[in-house]
Design a protein around this motif. Structure first.
Motif, PDB file in Angstrom:
ATOM      1  N   SER A 158       0.886  -1.074  -0.039  1.00  0.00           N
ATOM      2  CA  SER A 158      -0.119  -0.095  -0.087  1.00  0.00           C
ATOM      3  C   SER A 158       0.929   1.345  -0.020  1.00  0.00           C
ATOM      4  O   SER A 158       0.613   2.205   0.727  1.00  0.00           O
ATOM      5  CB  SER A 158      -0.926   0.012   1.274  1.00  0.00           C
ATOM      6  N   LEU A 269       0.453   9.081   0.649  1.00  0.00           N
ATOM      7  CA  LEU A 269      -0.992   9.208   0.775  1.00  0.00           C
ATOM      8  C   LEU A 269      -1.930   8.589  -0.228  1.00  0.00           C
ATOM      9  O   LEU A 269      -2.741   7.984  -0.119  1.00  0.00           O
ATOM     10  CB  LEU A 269      -1.400  10.709   0.831  1.00  0.00           C
ATOM     11  N   LEU A 272      -1.192   4.663   0.376  1.00  0.00           N
ATOM     12  CA  LEU A 272      -2.066   3.860   1.418  1.00  0.00           C
ATOM     13  C   LEU A 272      -3.367   4.246   1.506  1.00  0.00           C
ATOM     14  O   LEU A 272      -4.167   3.430   1.857  1.00  0.00           O
ATOM     15  CB  LEU A 272      -1.274   4.473   2.785  1.00  0.00           C
ATOM     16  N   LYS A 273      -3.849   5.370   1.047  1.00  0.00           N
ATOM     17  CA  LYS A 273      -5.355   5.721   1.332  1.00  0.00           C
ATOM     18  C   LYS A 273      -5.834   5.913  -0.203  1.00  0.00           C
ATOM     19  O   LYS A 273      -7.048   6.093  -0.458  1.00  0.00           O
ATOM     20  CB  LYS A 273      -5.490   7.153   1.961  1.00  0.00           C
ATOM     21  N   ASP A 274      -5.198   5.721  -1.238  1.00  0.00           N
ATOM     22  CA  ASP A 274      -5.487   5.926  -2.525  1.00  0.00           C
ATOM     23  C   ASP A 274      -6.444   7.311  -3.172  1.00  0.00           C
ATOM     24  O   ASP A 274      -7.309   7.320  -3.645  1.00  0.00           O
ATOM     25  CB  ASP A 274      -6.682   4.755  -3.044  1.00  0.00           C
ATOM     26  N   PHE A 275      -5.763   8.248  -2.360  1.00  0.00           N
ATOM     27  CA  PHE A 275      -6.420   9.627  -2.506  1.00  0.00           C
ATOM     28  C   PHE A 275      -5.612  10.136  -3.889  1.00  0.00           C
ATOM     29  O   PHE A 275      -4.646   9.948  -4.317  1.00  0.00           O
ATOM     30  CB  PHE A 275      -5.572  10.696  -1.372  1.00  0.00           C
ATOM     31  N   CYS A 280      -3.790  15.940  -3.305  1.00  0.00           N
ATOM     32  CA  CYS A 280      -2.850  15.886  -1.926  1.00  0.00           C
ATOM     33  C   CYS A 280      -2.050  17.005  -2.264  1.00  0.00           C
ATOM     34  O   CYS A 280      -1.485  17.576  -1.270  1.00  0.00           O
ATOM     35  CB  CYS A 280      -2.303  14.380  -2.093  1.00  0.00           C
ATOM     36  N   PHE A 342     -10.610  13.389   3.047  1.00  0.00           N
ATOM     37  CA  PHE A 342      -9.224  13.204   3.535  1.00  0.00           C
ATOM     38  C   PHE A 342      -9.107  12.970   4.704  1.00  0.00           C
ATOM     39  O   PHE A 342      -7.948  13.228   5.199  1.00  0.00           O
ATOM     40  CB  PHE A 342      -8.610  14.239   2.947  1.00  0.00           C
ATOM     41  N   LEU A 344      -7.811  11.702   8.336  1.00  0.00           N
ATOM     42  CA  LEU A 344      -6.716  10.547   8.788  1.00  0.00           C
ATOM     43  C   LEU A 344      -7.052  10.494  10.174  1.00  0.00           C
ATOM     44  O   LEU A 344      -7.423  11.591  11.093  1.00  0.00           O
ATOM     45  CB  LEU A 344      -5.563  11.180   8.230  1.00  0.00           C
ATOM     46  N   GLU A 348      -2.288   7.199  11.671  1.00  0.00           N
ATOM     47  CA  GLU A 348      -2.000   7.058  10.140  1.00  0.00           C
ATOM     48  C   GLU A 348      -1.049   8.170   9.874  1.00  0.00           C
ATOM     49  O   GLU A 348      -0.164   8.060   9.051  1.00  0.00           O
ATOM     50  CB  GLU A 348      -3.304   7.317   9.355  1.00  0.00           C
ATOM     51  N   LEU A 352       2.563   7.467   7.979  1.00  0.00           N
ATOM     52  CA  LEU A 352       2.839   8.412   6.599  1.00  0.00           C
ATOM     53  C   LEU A 352       3.960   9.245   6.824  1.00  0.00           C
ATOM     54  O   LEU A 352       4.700   9.001   5.612  1.00  0.00           O
ATOM     55  CB  LEU A 352       1.336   9.316   6.216  1.00  0.00           C
ATOM     56  N   TYR A 378       1.010  16.671   8.289  1.00  0.00           N
ATOM     57  CA  TYR A 378       0.163  15.660   8.003  1.00  0.00           C
ATOM     58  C   TYR A 378      -1.364  16.083   8.713  1.00  0.00           C
ATOM     59  O   TYR A 378      -2.003  16.278   8.606  1.00  0.00           O
ATOM     60  CB  TYR A 378       0.393  14.153   8.270  1.00  0.00           C
TER      61      TYR A 378
END
Length: 384
Positions: A158, A269, A272-275, A280, A342, A344, A348, A352, A378
């Motif tokens: 990820s 980002l 891990l989060k598919d943003f 971002c 978004f 977090l 996390e 990150l 973050y």
């Protein structure tokens, strides 16, 4: 001027109608069977038909591989390489945004070198040249059409990996601003903020040069002037052409100067989060610029002055100059209006931060970052 620098760039054709030259250049590269890499959205928009017509006009055979998602996955690259081999292709033609172009580069790596795409993370780790590569960008953000970068998602861990090599510089880029007319407003905002981040990070990079500086400042000026106008006039071809020019110049800059902590943080980002990558960047840009300012205040003041001049203004003095100008440009896109997308947790943010310090883009950041400092960035950006 007394530091050795190298500069790499592909041949490129810029202008409306350049995508119709795809067949001509595929023929010049000795193509017999072309692998056309794209995605379903590009096919739906009609750009694929234009490129296919160009190939047919030259009597060229082709097959289409369109199994590409945003933040391209390692398994999509591996499947694409197998598709290439199965159909005995000899040229790769990538038509789409950054995800498509990066995936096409990854396919080329595996076709020529074997192994798994994750084996090639890092700088100059590609021993054999990839097949001839034509890139046709349909967004004004990634600049993958002129860069030596490819960003691929490691699905098992990820995270995103960066592959950097002169071998990934396309043989030809056909940069056609007319392809931007089918972009939706949100995508236009995101990719343009990616371009702005490319240009700013290249300008303050520890690997910048007088050549990359010119392209960085050119891109910053164009985005400062034309992004707000494009958001109000999304169908104006002249304005869209300026944004495509900005993407081209920013790509030439960061491909040679590299990037910094905004991209390092945005990469993890996305992994891990598919943003969305561009968003971002836009959300992190102001915080990272504020953090970095003490390391090269003169360079950030020049950026602020360039952004202010792009709309006939005068920047504030000191750090407030760059921050207020970024508020103007990023604020015009509206990406900060729904931060719930978004969200977090503190845990996390810590993870990150640790991963971002392992990203290759962190190496050329103008200020050496510490994990607790990046964690706080973050948290300030994504915890409400």
């Amino acid at each position: 001027m007394d530091v050795l620098r190298k500069f790499v760039a592909p041949e490129f054709v810029f202008g409306s109608g350049s995508l119709d030259l795809a067949g001509q250049y595929a023929d010049h590269l000795g193509g017999d069977t072309i692998l056309l890499v794209t995605d379903p959205g590009i096919k739906k928009a009609g750009w694929c038909e234009r490129v296919e017509a160009s190939l047919k006009d030259k009597g060229m055979s082709y097959v289409i591989y369109d199994n590409i998602l945003p933040n391209p996955r390692d398994h999509q690259v591996m499947d694409g390489a197998e598709f290439y081999k199965t159909h005995d292709c000899d040229v790769i033609l990538a038509l789409g945004g950054g995800s498509v172009l990066d995936a096409a580069k990854g396919i080329g790596i595996i076709v020529s070198n074997g192994g798994h795409i994750l084996d090639y993370e890092g700088i100059d780790r590609i021993p054999r040249p990839i097949p001839p590569l034509i890139c046709i960008p349909t967004t004004c953000g990634s600049s993958a059409d002129v860069s030596q970068f490819a960003i691929i998602t490691d699905t098992g861990n990820s995270k995103k990996i960066a592959i950097v090599s002169k071998a990934l510089v396309p043989d030809i880029a056909l940069v056609d601003p007319s392809s931007l007319v089918t972009m939706e407003r949100d995508l236009l905002s995101a990719v343009s903020l990616d371009t702005l981040t490319h240009a700013i990070e290249a300008y303050v990079s520890t690997a910048h040069s007088f050549i990359t500086d010119r392209h960085s400042l050119g891109a910053i000026s164009l985005i400062g002037c034309y992004l707000p106008k494009a958001l109000e006039n999304p169908d104006d071809p002249d304005i869209l052409g300026k944004l495509m020019q900005a993407s081209l110049e920013a790509g030439l800059a960061f491909s040679n100067a590299s990037l910094g902590m905004v991209h390092a943080m945005a990469h993890v980002l996305g992994g891990l989060k598919d943003f969305p990558h561009g968003e971002c960047n836009g959300l992190l840009l102001k915080e990272v610029c504020e953090y970095n300012y003490v390391s090269c205040p003169g360079r950030y003041d020049t950026i602020a002055g360039t952004l202010a001049a792009s709309h006939g203004g005068t920047p504030e003095k000191g750090i407030n100059g760059i921050l207020s100008e970024l508020d103007r440009v990023v604020g015009a896109t509206g990406i900060q209006e729904d931060m719930s997308r978004f969200a977090l947790t503190k845990k996390e943010c810590g993870k990150l931060a640790e991963l971002s310090l392992q990203d290759i883009c962190s190496v050329t950041n103008p200020r050496e970052p510490a994990k607790d400092e990046i964690t706080k960035i973050y948290e300030r950006t994504f915890i409400r």
